[in-house]
Design an enzyme around this catalytic site. Structure first.
Site, PDB file in Angstrom:
ATOM      1  N   ASP A  89       5.400  -0.516   7.487  1.00 51.96           N
ATOM      2  CA  ASP A  89       5.676  -1.505   8.526  1.00 51.96           C
ATOM      3  C   ASP A  89       7.144  -1.884   8.639  1.00 51.96           C
ATOM      4  O   ASP A  89       7.576  -2.375   9.680  1.00 51.96           O
ATOM      5  CB  ASP A  89       4.852  -2.773   8.269  1.00 51.96           C
ATOM      6  CG  ASP A  89       3.372  -2.564   8.531  1.00 51.96           C
ATOM      7  OD1 ASP A  89       2.964  -1.404   8.755  1.00 51.96           O
ATOM      8  OD2 ASP A  89       2.617  -3.552   8.519  1.00 51.96           O
TER       9      ASP A  89
ATOM     10  N   HIS B  48     -31.912   9.495  15.861  1.00 49.46           N
ATOM     11  CA  HIS B  48     -32.621   8.526  16.684  1.00 49.46           C
ATOM     12  C   HIS B  48     -33.531   7.646  15.829  1.00 49.46           C
ATOM     13  O   HIS B  48     -34.157   8.133  14.886  1.00 49.46           O
ATOM     14  CB  HIS B  48     -33.466   9.263  17.729  1.00 49.46           C
ATOM     15  CG  HIS B  48     -34.156   8.363  18.685  1.00 49.46           C
ATOM     16  ND1 HIS B  48     -33.501   7.708  19.702  1.00 49.46           N
ATOM     17  CD2 HIS B  48     -35.461   7.983  18.761  1.00 49.46           C
ATOM     18  CE1 HIS B  48     -34.355   6.980  20.379  1.00 49.46           C
ATOM     19  NE2 HIS B  48     -35.569   7.133  19.830  1.00 49.46           N
TER      20      HIS B  48
ATOM     21  N   TYR C  66      -4.360  -2.631  -8.827  1.00 52.61           N
ATOM     22  CA  TYR C  66      -3.064  -2.044  -8.463  1.00 52.61           C
ATOM     23  C   TYR C  66      -2.165  -1.929  -9.686  1.00 52.61           C
ATOM     24  O   TYR C  66      -1.488  -0.918  -9.890  1.00 52.61           O
ATOM     25  CB  TYR C  66      -2.396  -2.883  -7.374  1.00 52.61           C
ATOM     26  CG  TYR C  66      -2.759  -2.437  -5.976  1.00 52.61           C
ATOM     27  CD1 TYR C  66      -1.890  -1.669  -5.216  1.00 52.61           C
ATOM     28  CD2 TYR C  66      -3.996  -2.767  -5.425  1.00 52.61           C
ATOM     29  CE1 TYR C  66      -2.225  -1.250  -3.939  1.00 52.61           C
ATOM     30  CE2 TYR C  66      -4.346  -2.357  -4.145  1.00 52.61           C
ATOM     31  CZ  TYR C  66      -3.451  -1.592  -3.405  1.00 52.61           C
ATOM     32  OH  TYR C  66      -3.805  -1.179  -2.150  1.00 52.61           O
TER      33      TYR C  66
ATOM     34  N   GLU D  65     -25.967   7.841  18.377  1.00 52.60           N
ATOM     35  CA  GLU D  65     -26.436   9.016  19.107  1.00 52.60           C
ATOM     36  C   GLU D  65     -25.955   9.030  20.554  1.00 52.60           C
ATOM     37  O   GLU D  65     -25.902  10.088  21.198  1.00 52.60           O
ATOM     38  CB  GLU D  65     -27.964   9.093  19.063  1.00 52.60           C
ATOM     39  CG  GLU D  65     -28.671   8.019  19.866  1.00 52.60           C
ATOM     40  CD  GLU D  65     -30.191   8.163  19.826  1.00 52.60           C
ATOM     41  OE1 GLU D  65     -30.676   9.287  20.078  1.00 52.60           O
ATOM     42  OE2 GLU D  65     -30.870   7.168  19.538  1.00 52.60           O
TER      43      GLU D  65
ATOM     44  N   LYS E  69      -9.180 -10.505   5.423  1.00 48.91           N
ATOM     45  CA  LYS E  69      -9.600 -10.668   6.813  1.00 48.91           C
ATOM     46  C   LYS E  69     -11.007 -10.151   7.032  1.00 48.91           C
ATOM     47  O   LYS E  69     -11.846 -10.806   7.651  1.00 48.91           O
ATOM     48  CB  LYS E  69      -8.586  -9.962   7.715  1.00 48.91           C
ATOM     49  CG  LYS E  69      -8.876 -10.005   9.211  1.00 48.91           C
ATOM     50  CD  LYS E  69      -9.589  -8.759   9.700  1.00 48.91           C
ATOM     51  CE  LYS E  69      -8.962  -7.463   9.286  1.00 48.91           C
ATOM     52  NZ  LYS E  69      -7.837  -7.036  10.080  1.00 48.91           N
TER      53      LYS E  69
ATOM     54  N   GLU F 169       8.139  -5.723  -7.050  1.00 51.65           N
ATOM     55  CA  GLU F 169       7.415  -6.521  -6.058  1.00 51.65           C
ATOM     56  C   GLU F 169       7.658  -7.990  -6.361  1.00 51.65           C
ATOM     57  O   GLU F 169       7.409  -8.446  -7.480  1.00 51.65           O
ATOM     58  CB  GLU F 169       5.925  -6.199  -6.083  1.00 51.65           C
ATOM     59  CG  GLU F 169       5.040  -7.134  -5.282  1.00 51.65           C
ATOM     60  CD  GLU F 169       5.457  -7.233  -3.820  1.00 51.65           C
ATOM     61  OE1 GLU F 169       5.548  -8.367  -3.317  1.00 51.65           O
ATOM     62  OE2 GLU F 169       5.698  -6.186  -3.184  1.00 51.65           O
TER      63      GLU F 169
ATOM     64  N   GLU G 197      -9.387 -11.137  16.084  1.00 57.29           N
ATOM     65  CA  GLU G 197     -10.185 -11.139  14.860  1.00 57.29           C
ATOM     66  C   GLU G 197     -10.402 -12.557  14.352  1.00 57.29           C
ATOM     67  O   GLU G 197     -11.532 -12.944  14.017  1.00 57.29           O
ATOM     68  CB  GLU G 197      -9.505 -10.273  13.800  1.00 57.29           C
ATOM     69  CG  GLU G 197      -9.590  -8.788  14.105  1.00 57.29           C
ATOM     70  CD  GLU G 197      -8.771  -7.921  13.179  1.00 57.29           C
ATOM     71  OE1 GLU G 197      -9.088  -6.722  13.072  1.00 57.29           O
ATOM     72  OE2 GLU G 197      -7.803  -8.417  12.564  1.00 57.29           O
TER      73      GLU G 197
ATOM     74  N   GLY H  84       3.013 -11.890  16.611  1.00 56.82           N
ATOM     75  CA  GLY H  84       3.837 -10.770  16.195  1.00 56.82           C
ATOM     76  C   GLY H  84       4.348 -10.875  14.777  1.00 56.82           C
ATOM     77  O   GLY H  84       4.383 -11.960  14.178  1.00 56.82           O
TER      78      GLY H  84
ATOM     79  N   TYR I 175      -4.587  -7.632  17.560  1.00 58.89           N
ATOM     80  CA  TYR I 175      -5.600  -7.495  16.506  1.00 58.89           C
ATOM     81  C   TYR I 175      -5.924  -8.840  15.847  1.00 58.89           C
ATOM     82  O   TYR I 175      -7.072  -9.269  15.783  1.00 58.89           O
ATOM     83  CB  TYR I 175      -5.058  -6.616  15.373  1.00 58.89           C
ATOM     84  CG  TYR I 175      -5.057  -5.137  15.501  1.00 58.89           C
ATOM     85  CD1 TYR I 175      -6.020  -4.374  14.854  1.00 58.89           C
ATOM     86  CD2 TYR I 175      -4.064  -4.475  16.199  1.00 58.89           C
ATOM     87  CE1 TYR I 175      -5.981  -2.995  14.890  1.00 58.89           C
ATOM     88  CE2 TYR I 175      -4.025  -3.093  16.255  1.00 58.89           C
ATOM     89  CZ  TYR I 175      -4.989  -2.351  15.604  1.00 58.89           C
ATOM     90  OH  TYR I 175      -4.954  -0.987  15.639  1.00 58.89           O
ATOM     91  N   ILE I 176      -4.873  -9.444  15.286  1.00 61.88           N
ATOM     92  CA  ILE I 176      -5.082 -10.610  14.422  1.00 61.88           C
ATOM     93  C   ILE I 176      -5.654 -11.775  15.209  1.00 61.88           C
ATOM     94  O   ILE I 176      -6.549 -12.490  14.733  1.00 61.88           O
ATOM     95  CB  ILE I 176      -3.760 -10.999  13.732  1.00 61.88           C
ATOM     96  CG1 ILE I 176      -3.256  -9.836  12.869  1.00 61.88           C
ATOM     97  CG2 ILE I 176      -3.936 -12.246  12.863  1.00 61.88           C
ATOM     98  CD1 ILE I 176      -1.880 -10.056  12.284  1.00 61.88           C
TER      99      ILE I 176
ATOM    100  N   CYS J 109      -1.838  -6.102   3.117  1.00 65.02           N
ATOM    101  CA  CYS J 109      -3.223  -5.680   3.336  1.00 65.02           C
ATOM    102  C   CYS J 109      -4.180  -6.300   2.327  1.00 65.02           C
ATOM    103  O   CYS J 109      -5.207  -6.858   2.684  1.00 65.02           O
ATOM    104  CB  CYS J 109      -3.314  -4.160   3.284  1.00 65.02           C
ATOM    105  SG  CYS J 109      -4.992  -3.542   3.507  1.00 65.02           S
TER     106      CYS J 109
ATOM    107  N   SER K 128       0.812  -1.217   0.000  1.00 66.09           N
ATOM    108  CA  SER K 128       0.000   0.000   0.000  1.00 66.09           C
ATOM    109  C   SER K 128       0.844   1.265   0.000  1.00 66.09           C
ATOM    110  O   SER K 128       0.607   2.194  -0.782  1.00 66.09           O
ATOM    111  CB  SER K 128      -0.927  -0.006   1.213  1.00 66.09           C
ATOM    112  OG  SER K 128      -1.799  -1.120   1.174  1.00 66.09           O
ATOM    113  N   GLY K 129       1.849   1.338   0.886  1.00 67.36           N
ATOM    114  CA  GLY K 129       2.667   2.535   0.971  1.00 67.36           C
ATOM    115  C   GLY K 129       3.544   2.736  -0.244  1.00 67.36           C
ATOM    116  O   GLY K 129       3.657   3.851  -0.766  1.00 67.36           O
TER     117      GLY K 129
ATOM    118  N   CYS L 237      -5.754  -6.978   5.760  1.00 67.14           N
ATOM    119  CA  CYS L 237      -7.010  -6.276   6.027  1.00 67.14           C
ATOM    120  C   CYS L 237      -8.182  -6.716   5.154  1.00 67.14           C
ATOM    121  O   CYS L 237      -9.271  -7.001   5.645  1.00 67.14           O
ATOM    122  CB  CYS L 237      -6.825  -4.772   5.832  1.00 67.14           C
ATOM    123  SG  CYS L 237      -5.208  -4.111   6.192  1.00 67.14           S
TER     124      CYS L 237
END
Length: 464
Positions: free
Chosen positions: A307, A440, A99, A445, A51, A35, A186, A266, A182-183, A43, A15-16, A48
């Site tokens: 990362d 409402h 991409y 709210e 997942k 790549e 999830e 990790g 997180y992982i 991701c 992504s970055g 992401c």
């Protein structure tokens, strides 16, 4: 002047890296990018995006149950793992193509190859690039992170990580998930929702270190109520193969029978084998590339972000960094993104949305703070009878009335908190929250109707 093949070369198509390459090219730079594995990085391929697709799939089991409370008669449902994975793969393939198209349309030269630094301006390309070398004036390393497995008996032979979880041929019917981040939480919700018997083993006293303590305690309680077994303050000693199953032995001697063991303990920066050592590019003990506030490494024309620098490891952060760096180097707009009030979500079950300071961090930074909290059964469950509670929390600086943190566990939390992140970025005060008329009936709210300050935590057992 020295002539190079490229003005800018990016190592890593996540992504970055992709954002930085694309924006630099749009500014007129000659850009190359390499790549070695899959476009879109972690991701899009093993993070992401897949997942969340699996998390969405897992929610349908509860939805079918809830439907009965609203008058629906739903036949007994079953789930086919292979179909889910195939549909997920098709969507990921579509995104990989997007991409490629974005880079191509921007005029970026793409290499499906591993890239290794030879010197400060030379990159060795392998794979489909045929082992050629290219040169660049400036180089960006954006190679992300990679999950790691501990060196304990049977772990590397029998366990898998999030990378492999998205490609399992069959879903384990009994699974042990190791970790509390997180992982881990999830995937505990994912596998449980899809029908597996789930045990989460975590060496800490509570899950989600670094999050607000009320959120941590509340999510753990909700996970337990749903049927997920939590083994906290526990560690795995070894994993053994027993017939077609696995025997997971905890440090205290307890043995858990499982069909699969997933480690979520990790990730480390993916910085080895890139030639960094030969160039003297500084890294820390875990391999994270050390950069200054302009993403420059110890070699002045080589940069790193995302990362692989192991700072704030979130996809939108890497994208923001990549965009800012391209603007700085080639767009005549020197800037860095703000790391204050970065919102994040945990797609657990129920999900978390959070932005700003935790109560503990706010007290450490500002001293006394005001806390407002709402704990209720969401409207969705009033007819279904499901015993699931939503928690919302505001942390406020009493001296300035500024809202320092917004935290939520419950249905639609990520969607709701994204909007609140804008308010915090704009410096919203509690008085401005109070002056906002709510929609409402919604859960959202509650964030503009909380008036009573509270002291006691929402959930017990919060100490780490």
């Amino acid at each position: 002047m020295v002539s190079y093949d490229f003005d800018y070369f990016v190592i890593g198509g996540g992504s970055g890296g992709v954002r930085s390459a694309r924006i630099a090219a749009q500014h007129g730079a000659r850009v190359g990018i390499a790549e070695e594995r899959y476009w879109g990085g972690t991701c899009v391929n093993v993070g992401c995006v897949p997942k969340k697709l699996l998390a969405m799939a897992s929610h349908f089991a509860a939805d079918f149950e809830d439907a009965a409370g609203f008058g629906w008669t739903v036949p007994a449902a079953s789930h086919d793992w292979a179909t889910l994975i195939a549909r997920k793969d098709a969507e990921i393939g579509r995104l990989n193509g997007i991409y490629r198209t974005l880079l191509t349309n921007a005029g970026v030269t793409m290499f499906d190859a591993r890239a290794v630094l030879v010197d400060a301006h030379t990159i060795q390309l392998g794979g489909d690039a045929g082992g050629k070398r290219v040169t660049a004036d400036r180089i960006l390393v954006a190679t992300g992170g990679w999950p790691v497995l501990p060196d304990r008996p049977g772990v590397k032979e029998h366990a898998f990580t999030s990378n492999e979880a998205f490609h399992l041929e069959r879903m384990p019917q009994r699974i042990v998930i190791v970790g509390g981040g997180y992982i881990a939480v999830e995937f505990a919700g994912i596998f449980h929702g899809l029908g597996a018997e789930v045990t989460l083993v975590h060496r800490g006293a509570m899950v989600l270190r670094g999050f607000d303590d009320d959120l941590r305690g509340h999510l753990a309680a909700e996970m337990g109520k749903s049927g997920i077994t939590l083994r906290l303050s526990a560690e795995i000693d070894r994993i053994d193969k027993v017939g077609h199953a696995l025997a997971v032995t905890l440090a205290g001697g307890e043995v858990i029978a499982a069909d699969g063991v997933m480690y979520c303990t990790g990730r480390k920066p993916n910085s080895t084998g890139l030639g960094l050592e030969d160039l003297g590019i500084a890294r820390d003990a875990d391999g994270a590339i050390i950069v200054d506030d302009q993403y420059r490494t110890s070699v002045s024309n080589i940069y790193a972000l995302g990362d692989v620098t192991d700072r704030l490891n979130l996809t939108p952060v890497a994208i923001a960094e990549g965009h800012a760096l391209a603007d700085t180097l080639f767009g005549g707009r020197p800037r860095v993104p703000s790391y204050e009030n970065v919102a994040t979500a945990v797609f657990s079950n129920p999900p978390i949305g959070t932005v700003g300071l935790t109560e503990a961090a706010a007290r450490q930074r500002h001293g006394a703070v005001d806390v407002y909290r709402a704990l209720f059964r969401p409207m969705r469950h009033t007819l279904s009878g499901r015993d699931e509670r939503t928690l919302m929390k505001l942390v406020v600086d009493p001296k300035t009335d500024r809202v320092l943190g917004c935290h939520m566990v419950g249905i639609d939390a990520p969607e709701i908190v994204q909007g609140l992140a804008i308010a915090l970025t704009c410096g919203a005060t509690k008085a401005q929250f109070d002056a906002t008329i709510g929609i409402h009936p919604t859960a959202a709210e509650e964030f503009v109707t909380m008036r009573t300050k509270v002291e006691a935590p929402a959930s017990p057992g919060l100490a780490e």
